[in-house]
Design an enzyme around this catalytic site. Structure first.
Site, short mmCIF file in Angstrom:
data_model
loop_
_atom_site.label_atom_id
_atom_site.label_comp_id
_atom_site.label_asym_id
_atom_site.label_seq_id
_atom_site.Cartn_x
_atom_site.Cartn_y
_atom_site.Cartn_z
N TYR A 184 0.93 -1.30 0.05
CA TYR A 184 0.00 -0.08 0.04
C TYR A 184 0.76 1.38 -0.13
O TYR A 184 0.85 2.24 -0.87
CB TYR A 184 -1.18 -0.01 1.27
CG TYR A 184 -1.89 1.21 1.36
CD1 TYR A 184 -3.17 1.10 0.51
CD2 TYR A 184 -1.57 2.40 2.04
CE1 TYR A 184 -3.90 2.30 0.45
CE2 TYR A 184 -2.43 3.20 2.29
CZ TYR A 184 -3.83 3.28 1.38
OH TYR A 184 -4.63 4.27 1.24
N LYS A 196 1.05 4.13 -2.95
CA LYS A 196 0.80 5.58 -2.67
C LYS A 196 2.00 6.63 -2.95
O LYS A 196 1.68 7.46 -3.38
CB LYS A 196 0.05 5.70 -1.46
CG LYS A 196 -1.21 5.12 -1.37
CD LYS A 196 -2.28 5.57 -2.21
CE LYS A 196 -3.66 5.25 -2.13
NZ LYS A 196 -4.38 5.52 -3.01
#
Ligand code: NAP
Length: 232
Positions: free
Chosen positions: A157, A161
């Site tokens: 994750y 990002k």
């Protein structure tokens, strides 16, 4: 009227952003990969449903054709759809496939949608792109021991990002005629975190709504949250 597309808007931050932008007078295309959920959500807000799975060329191209036929241009694109990836995997067990799965939505999905919508954005007077990243994608924040984000290890994750913040800088440089910014909504109670987030949905959409409504003389290539500038 400002024509706005929000990906992953059938629930969570995307849905609330749609609600708030409609209130501000935008005509919103509410993107949802699931037609049933998307239609229900769009109807409840007075938005226009568009089927859009950010991992599918076919779906994204069809959405772009639909918007072109109905409006001929797009003023605001909000790349909001995102996934957290599998939870409960020990860092030593994270595979390339796990990371690829998350990048497929959070990174390549954004490129796919942006690429498909660019011709429509370039037809707009003051086009705007808002990418929804996370403080977990900020190198500075995850290395700052005073920040809660520094206590998480989220290999797929966070790196996805982080890639999204760099994509934002690169698109901002490539298209000076488009305001391209990236936001950290902050830790907000949604399905993404099993509603453990500490902010409410209004707080979580402040930065998204603010950057979606900046207009032609607003900033580009910035990373912001609802309190101001976020360090890269
Ligand atoms: P959420 O409630 O889980 O909503 C995520 C949305 O993305 C859903 O509508 C989901 O659709 C959609 N989506 C997932 N994969 C998709 C795909 N392949 N194509 C199209 N749509 C897809 O999560 P959220 O908290 O609102 O998250 C919105 C964005 O904010 C994400 O990018 C997330 O990373 C970011 N963010 C959230 C927080 C937070 O604390 N909540 C903090 C920082 C950043 P389905 O309903 O079909 O699954």
């Amino acid at each position: 009227m400002t024509i706005t597309l929000i990906t992953g808007a059938n629930k969570g931050l995307g849905f609330e952003t749609a609600r708030r932008l409609i209130q501000e007078g935008h005509s919103v295309y509410l993107g949802s990969r699931d037609p049933k959920k998307g239609r229900v959500a769009a109807e409840s807000l007075g938005a226009r449903f568009v089927q859009l799975d950010v991992t599918s060329d076919e779906s994204v191209d069809a959405a772009a054709r639909d918007i072109k036929r109905r409006d001929g241009h797009l003023d605001v694109l909000i790349n909001n759809a995102g996934i957290a990836g599998h939870s409960g995997i020990l860092p030593r067990d994270v595979t390339a496939e796990d990371v690829q799965h998350v990048f497929e939505t959070n990174v390549f999905g954004v490129v796919r949608v942006t690429h498909a919508m660019l011709p429509l954005l370039l037809e707009a007077e003051d086009p705007v792109i808002v990418n929804v990243a996370s403080g977990l994608g900020s190198h500075a924040i995850v290395n700052d021991k005073s920040r809660v984000e520094s206590r998480f290890v989220t290999i797929a994750y966070s790196s996805s990002k982080s890639a999204l913040t760099m994509l934002t800088i690169q698109y901002a440089k490539a298209f000076p005629e488009i305001r391209v910014n990236v936001v950290d909504p902050g830790y907000t109670a949604t399905d993404l975190n099993s509603n453990r987030g500490t902010q409410n949905i209004t707080e979580g959409t402040e930065a998204i709504v603010s950057l979606a409504t900046i207009g032609g003389d607003g900033p580009t290539g910035t990373f912001k949250d609802r309190h101001g500038v976020v360090p890269w």
